[in-house]
Enzyme design. Structure first.
Site, PDB file in Angstrom:
ATOM      1  N   PHE A 239       0.821  -1.216   0.000  1.00  0.00           N
ATOM      2  CA  PHE A 239       0.000   0.000   0.000  1.00  0.00           C
ATOM      3  C   PHE A 239       0.853   1.263   0.000  1.00  0.00           C
ATOM      4  CE2 PHE A 239      -2.118  -3.324   2.642  1.00  0.00           C
ATOM      5  CZ  PHE A 239      -2.940  -3.811   1.642  1.00  0.00           C
ATOM      6  N   LEU A 628      -7.444  -7.854 -16.746  1.00  0.00           N
ATOM      7  CA  LEU A 628      -6.720  -9.095 -17.074  1.00  0.00           C
ATOM      8  C   LEU A 628      -7.319 -10.308 -16.377  1.00  0.00           C
ATOM      9  CD1 LEU A 628      -3.011  -7.847 -17.029  1.00  0.00           C
ATOM     10  CD2 LEU A 628      -4.560  -8.116 -18.981  1.00  0.00           C
ATOM     11  N   ASN A 629      -7.920 -10.095 -15.204  1.00  0.00           N
ATOM     12  CA  ASN A 629      -8.506 -11.207 -14.461  1.00  0.00           C
ATOM     13  C   ASN A 629      -9.662 -10.646 -13.638  1.00  0.00           C
ATOM     14  OD1 ASN A 629      -9.088 -12.956 -12.188  1.00  0.00           O
ATOM     15  ND2 ASN A 629      -7.209 -14.077 -12.642  1.00  0.00           N
ATOM     16  N   THR A 632      -9.200 -11.289  -9.623  1.00  0.00           N
ATOM     17  CA  THR A 632      -8.210 -10.477  -8.895  1.00  0.00           C
ATOM     18  C   THR A 632      -8.571  -8.992  -9.011  1.00  0.00           C
ATOM     19  OG1 THR A 632      -6.726 -10.471 -10.818  1.00  0.00           O
ATOM     20  CG2 THR A 632      -6.334 -12.151  -9.136  1.00  0.00           C
ATOM     21  N   GLU A 703      -5.197   1.601  -7.212  1.00  0.00           N
ATOM     22  CA  GLU A 703      -5.453   2.815  -6.420  1.00  0.00           C
ATOM     23  C   GLU A 703      -6.774   3.486  -6.774  1.00  0.00           C
ATOM     24  OE1 GLU A 703      -1.323   4.463  -5.292  1.00  0.00           O
ATOM     25  OE2 GLU A 703      -1.039   3.469  -7.203  1.00  0.00           O
TER      26      GLU A 703
HETATM   27 MO1  MOS Z   1       1.391   2.866  -4.104  1.00  0.00          MO
HETATM   28  S1  MOS Z   1       0.936   4.181  -2.620  1.00  0.00           S
HETATM   29  O1  MOS Z   1       2.044   3.941  -5.249  1.00  0.00           O
HETATM   30  O2  MOS Z   1       2.354   1.696  -3.443  1.00  0.00           O
END
Ligand code: MOS
Length: 737
Positions: A239, A628-629, A632, A703
């Site tokens: 993250f 792509l999936n 996921t 994100e």
């Molecule tokens: Mo992300 S906050 O660019 O790992």
């Protein structure tokens, strides 16, 4: 790039799923390195000042202690070149104390328990300095960032005359939004095992970027890059907090060199709050003006974000970048400023900039819609940017209108009554809120090697990372589609710096960077197989055009005959055939503005008596490019929305104003969404097939789904209660008025 498309998009299970649920996927701390000893960090207990001296006699006499590293014996570390973020210290290079919880010593002992026991007996004497903790008190001393976006652009921008246009507005807003410090809290803590073999260093370390870790450690220890090997096949969440190479990784290598044994250093959960960055606090001033028809005349977004002492480097939360490009408005000004505090260096955290910035922007847009008595979606549509108004370029693709439409339809937005407190259900106030999402599509160079063995099995390799997001799985799918063989015949390898280099897994860039390179390398492999077939004088296709051949299912197929790749390689006495291709952005960024988009819809139910806020429904519709999936991808989308629920209602790192100490460095008092806080989330993929962003048309969705969620929920809370809360997290006491 043509694909037969058999595997792309399929919701196949994670290739590494079985390894993970059986515990056999090895994370950094789990590698069995013979002779390993243990290091623990000792954290300082004052907020500012300096170390007057150490009293180490008792700790040194404890059983099993091998070394205690302090600024007095750590030795000098070099600064890696061109990496202002990577030097993120402090690295025990002097006696200055810049924030509470700063590492002041590292204790190395035979066992973890011995190291912990000795660490507790390291005595530090301090000279206390004055501790700066209040961002609000220091807003007047905010400074201009020096390395905004790595110097690629200035921190401010201006088009038109936002001040002049503001004064002509029929409907105006001039207000301030605040977001708190947040910590990433991945399940896997930072961990490093470091082992030296002469002047060669091997580290197993939890990182979002093995190349970056390799560069940083090589720089710090004055080594050739080739003499540092970084291994990290599985990452338990990042993250953003594993994007930099933080001091504990350096300390592990330093300790291993000092005691001449491999050293393992694993952070405690509490140390994860002081050792690897955080999302900085932001104060954002928004000024918007529109005419009576809801056309935006002027936008101004002044963003302040909290920083450490500048000597540690620089991190800016780029909150206003979305404001530049999201709406068609002729007069827009943005600024970014920093406020230095006695705090650790902040860093990237999921959608850095957009998470905090779009919260403020889309809250302000909602306030404007209310003032205009206009439906919030209609207000966005009146200001829809058909082209990027900041870069003055067409978007490579933008299906945001479809996101609005499909999201609104799924949510039932047309049944909303606009008046606050108008959708009561008994003593419960129901609120529906909406916000836009956007996130840039980032692509960086990545190199991939594809090798086919005599038995037809394929190994595809790239030094990328899988943060838990599905890199292994989706790259295997892309390779299978390009090569026309089943995924069972393919092994994708990543997480080792001996593999061909790939970029940091940040900025949602792994798929846009690596997936096109996987396809290109597999194409290259097919071309090499054909070249081998036509090079063969006895093969029957000698000197024919490769275009007459097809490679499929382990066979080279021509007009009149077919040959197995096994026999082809045998005849040429080759154990395997391989191709290595470096994929890199072309001039798409020059031609187009590259962004993903989304529409976020939240329902909250607020107890009218108690003020408790529950998110009871959520719909997110996304243009994240080609998926792509599907499985996921859905995990990414619901994960991002869950992060947004945390930002809206729960997450906040609390700092003691007097001492600068973080007072909730644990997951019982740092509140994060649990299952009971998360409703059934409906996610919609708005298909958007294009190949202008990159050859695969992938945009990255790590994100995007978090952006706008906090605004959608805050707007829903306003709709439910009539109370406009201009900070997150929104608490019970904020709506009990
Ligand atoms: Mo992300 S906050 O660019 O790992």
């Amino acid at each position: 790039m043509a694909m037969n498309g058999a595997m792309i998009g399929k919701p196949i299970n994670r290739i590494d799923g079985r390894l993970k649920v059986t515990g056999s996927a090895k994370y950094a701390a789990e590698f069995a390195v013979p002779g390993v000893v243990h290091a623990v960090l000792v954290e300082g207990t004052i907020g500012a000042g300096s170390i007057a001296g150490f009293d180490l006699a008792e700790a040194q006499g404890m059983p099993g202690v091998l070394a205690i590293i302090t600024p007095d014996n750590a030795g000098k570390l070099e600064s890696p070149k061109n990496m202002p973020q990577a030097v993120a210290g402090p690295l025990l290079q002097n006696h200055d104390i810049l924030y509470n919880g700063q590492h002041v010593a590292v204790v190395v002992a035979e066992t973890l328990q011995q190291a912990q026991a000795a660490g507790a007996r390291v005595r530090v004497h301090y000279n206390n300095g004055e501790v700066a903790t209040s961002m609000d008190a220091l807003l007047g001393q905010a400074y201009v960032p020096k390395h905004f976006r790595s110097g690629q652009r200035p921190p401010d921008s201006n088009r038109g005359d936002s001040e002049g246009a503001f004064s002509t507005g029929a409907v105006k807003l001039d207000t301030t939004y605040v977001t708190p410090l947040e910590h990433h809290n991945p399940m896997e803590p930072h961990a490093t095992i470091a082992a030296w073999n002469g002047n060669k260093l091997t580290v197993w370390t939890a990182t979002q970027g093995i190349s970056g870790a390799q560069n940083t450690l090589a720089g710090q220890f004055g080594l050739d890059k080739a003499d540092v090997r970084v291994i990290d096949p599985y990452v338990g969440g990042g993250f953003g907090c594993k994007g930099n190479t933080w001091p504990p990784a350096t300390f592990a290598a330093l300790a291993a060199r000092m005691v001449r044994r491999p050293v393992k250093l694993v952070l405690s959960r509490a140390q994860m709050f002081t050792s690897n960055g955080y999302r900085p606090r932001t104060v954002q001033k928004l000024k918007l003006a529109a005419d009576n028809d809801g056309k935006l005349l002027s936008m101004r977004h002044d963003g302040f974000s909290s920083m450490s002492q500048p000597v540690l480097g620089e991190f800016v939360e780029p909150v206003a970048l979305a404001t530049e490009m999201l709406y068609a408005c002729p007069n827009v000004a943005i600024t970014h400023r920093l406020v230095a505090l006695n705090a650790p260096l902040p860093t990237y955290m999921r959608a850095p900039g957009e998470s905090s910035g779009v919260y403020a922007l889309e809250s302000a847009m909602d306030e404007m819609a209310v003032a205009l008595k206009m439906d919030p979606i209609e207000f966005r549509l009146r200001n829809y940017a058909e082209t990027d108004p900041h870069e003055n370029k067409p978007f490579a693709s933008k299906a945001l209108r479809a996101c609005y439409q499909q999201g609104a339809a799924a949510f039932g937005w047309d049944k909303r009554t606009p008046e606050p407190r108008s959708m009561r259900d008994g003593h419960v106030l129901v609120g529906w809120g909406f916000a836009t999402s956007t996130y840039p599509t980032n692509r960086q160079p990545a190199t991939v090697r594809a090798r086919m063995n005599r038995d037809g099995s394929v190994v595809v390799q790239s030094g990328t990372q899988d943060l838990g997001t599905g890199t292994y799985t989706v790259m295997t799918q892309v390779a299978a589609d390009t090569l026309g063989i089943p995924i069972q015949r393919i092994r994708f390898e990543l997480g080792d710096s001996v593999l061909p280099p790939a970029p940091v897994s940040g900025g949602s860039s792994t798929v846009p960077s690596v997936a096109p390179a996987v396809a290109a390398a597999c194409k290259g492999l097919l071309a090499k197989i054909k070249d081998l077939a036509i090079a063969d004088p006895s093969g029957g296709w000698h000197n024919q055009s490769p275009d007459v051949l097809q490679v499929r299912d382990g066979l080279v197929i021509g007009p009149d005959r077919r040959v197995s790749i096994t026999s082809l390689l045998e005849r040429h006495n080759q154990p395997f055939i391989e191709a290595t291709v470096k994929g890199a952005p072309g001039d798409e960024k020059k031609q187009y503005s590259l962004h993903a988009f989304g529409a976020q819809f939240a329902e909250v139910r607020v107890d009218a008596d108690l003020g408790t806020i529950r998110v009871t429904r959520f719909v997110g519709a996304f243009d994240g490019g080609r998926i792509l999936n599907a499985k996921t991808a859905r995990s990414q989308l619901i994960g991002g929305i869950t992060f947004g629920i945390g930002m809206a209602l729960l997450e906040e790192t609390l700092v003691d104003g007097e001492t600068g100490r973080i007072v909730n460095p644990n997951v019982s008092e740092y509140l994060m969404p649990v299952n009971a806080d998360v409703p059934d989330i409906q996610t919609i993929i708005v298909q958007n097939d294009e190949t202008r962003s990159n050859p695969l048309g992938v945009k990255g969705i790590g994100e995007l789904p978090m952006v706008g969620v906090a605004a959608a929920i805050a707007n829903a809370v306003y709709h439910a209660t009539g109370v406009r809360v201009r900070k997150v997290p929104i608490r019970i006491e904020d709506v009990l008025v």
